[in-house]
Motif scaffolding. Structure first.
Motif, mmCIF file in Angstrom:
data_model
loop_
_atom_site.group_PDB
_atom_site.id
_atom_site.type_symbol
_atom_site.label_atom_id
_atom_site.label_comp_id
_atom_site.label_asym_id
_atom_site.label_seq_id
_atom_site.Cartn_x
_atom_site.Cartn_y
_atom_site.Cartn_z
ATOM 1 N N GLU A 1 0.834 -1.208 0.000
ATOM 2 C CA GLU A 1 0.000 0.000 0.000
ATOM 3 C C GLU A 1 0.869 1.258 0.000
ATOM 4 N N ALA A 2 1.940 1.227 0.794
ATOM 5 C CA ALA A 2 2.835 2.388 0.850
ATOM 6 C C ALA A 2 3.522 2.613 -0.489
ATOM 7 N N LEU A 3 3.927 1.521 -1.145
ATOM 8 C CA LEU A 3 4.617 1.646 -2.432
ATOM 9 C C LEU A 3 3.743 2.338 -3.469
ATOM 10 N N ALA A 4 2.478 1.975 -3.510
ATOM 11 C CA ALA A 4 1.588 2.598 -4.492
ATOM 12 C C ALA A 4 1.519 4.111 -4.279
ATOM 13 N N LYS A 5 1.441 4.523 -3.032
ATOM 14 C CA LYS A 5 1.377 5.945 -2.689
ATOM 15 C C LYS A 5 2.697 6.642 -3.027
ATOM 16 N N ILE A 6 3.810 6.003 -2.670
ATOM 17 C CA ILE A 6 5.124 6.609 -2.859
ATOM 18 C C ILE A 6 5.443 6.752 -4.354
#
Length: 222
Positions: free
Chosen positions: A212-217
Motif C-alpha cells: 500500500e505504501a509503495l503505491a502511494k510513494i
C-alpha cells in the motif's frame, strides 16, 4: 554478529510467503521523477515544497559520490530533520507507513518512516536496489525488546551489512549493533528470514502495508 545474511525465503515459517511474495512485492522501483515529486509536494504546501526541493538538490549532488558518502548523508538528513513520534501521535492510527513527502510534511514519524524515506532517497541517487533491505528487528530499548525497523546496506550480497537507524546517529556495521536482532527483511525484489522462530503472520501483515505504501510513494514520483 547477528545473522543478516540468511538465504532468501529460508525456513519453514516463511513458506506461505513464497506464494504471496508475487502479490505483495511489486517490480523494481522506477527512476525518480523530480517534477512529479515537486507537484506532489506542492499539494502539501509551501513548507513541504521547500523541503522537497532541498532533498532533490541533495540527491542530485550525491549521485557522483561514493556509496558510503551517500549512506552517511541521507542517514543524517532524515535523522536530523525528523522528530521521532509514534503513529498514534502523528496519524491517530496504530500502524501507518508514511511516504517521504508525508514524513517531510509532518516533520515527525516512527522507525518505519525513517527507514522508508532513506531507502527511496538512496535508490534515487542510483544505488542498486539489491544492496538495500528494510529490516524488522527486535531492539533492546530500556532493557526490553521492542519491534523496530532499520535500513541495511550490503556492499556485496554476502557482506556484513551497514545499518542506518534513527536510534543511533552513525551508520554502523551490524556487528557493532548488538542491541538489534534481525527478524526478517525485504525490498521490492524479495523477502529474507532474519532469525529462526519468527512469526510468518506478522511478516505478511507488514508486507501488505508495504504494498500500500509503495503505491502511494510511486504516485508521488519516487
Amino acid at each position: 554478529m547477528q545473522d543478516y545474511r540468511r538465504p532468501k525465503l529460508a525456513g519453514c515459517w516463511l513458506a506461505g510467503l513464497v506464494l504471496l511474495s508475487g502479490l505483495l512485492l511489486p517490480g523494481p522501483t522506477p527512476a525518480l521523477e523530480a517534477e512529479r515529486v515537486l507537484e506532489a509536494a506542492n499539494r502539501f504546501g509551501p513548507r513541504t515544497l521547500g523541503s522537497a526541493r532541498q532533498l532533490l538538490q541533495l540527491l542530485e549532488r550525491l549521485g557522483p559520490q561514493d556509496e558510503s558518502q551517500r549512506l552517511r548523508t541521507i542517514n543524517e538528513f532524515f535523522n536530523q530533520r525528523i522528530a521521532f513520534r509514534e503513529d498514534q501521535q502523528v496519524w491517530g492510527r496504530v500502524d501507518y507507513w508514511a511516504s517521504p513527502l508525508e514524513l517531510l510534511d509532518k516533520g515527525q514519524g516512527d522507525c518505519e518512516d525513517y527507514a522508508i524515506a532513506k531507502y527511496f532517497s538512496l535508490l534515487a541517487t542510483g544505488l542498486p536496489e539489491a544492496k538495500l533491505r528494510l529490516v524488522y528487528v527486535r531492539a533492546m530499548l530500556d532493557g526490553r525488546p521492542q519491534a523496530h525497523m532499520v535500513l541495511a546496506y550490503y556492499a556485496q550480497p554476502d557482506a556484513e551489512p551497514l545499518i542506518l537507524d534513527n536510534l543511533v546517529p552513525e551508520v554502523r556495521p551490524a556487528s557493532a549493533r548488538g542491541d538489534l536482532a534481525p527478524v526478517f527483511s525485504f525490498n521490492s525484489e524479495g523477502v529474507w528470514q532474519g532469525v529462526a522462530g519468527a512469526s510468518a503472520g506478522s511478516a505478511v501483515a507488514r508486507l501488505s502495508i508495504w504494498r500500500e505504501a509503495l503505491a502511494k510513494i510511486r504516485a508521488e514520483g519516487f
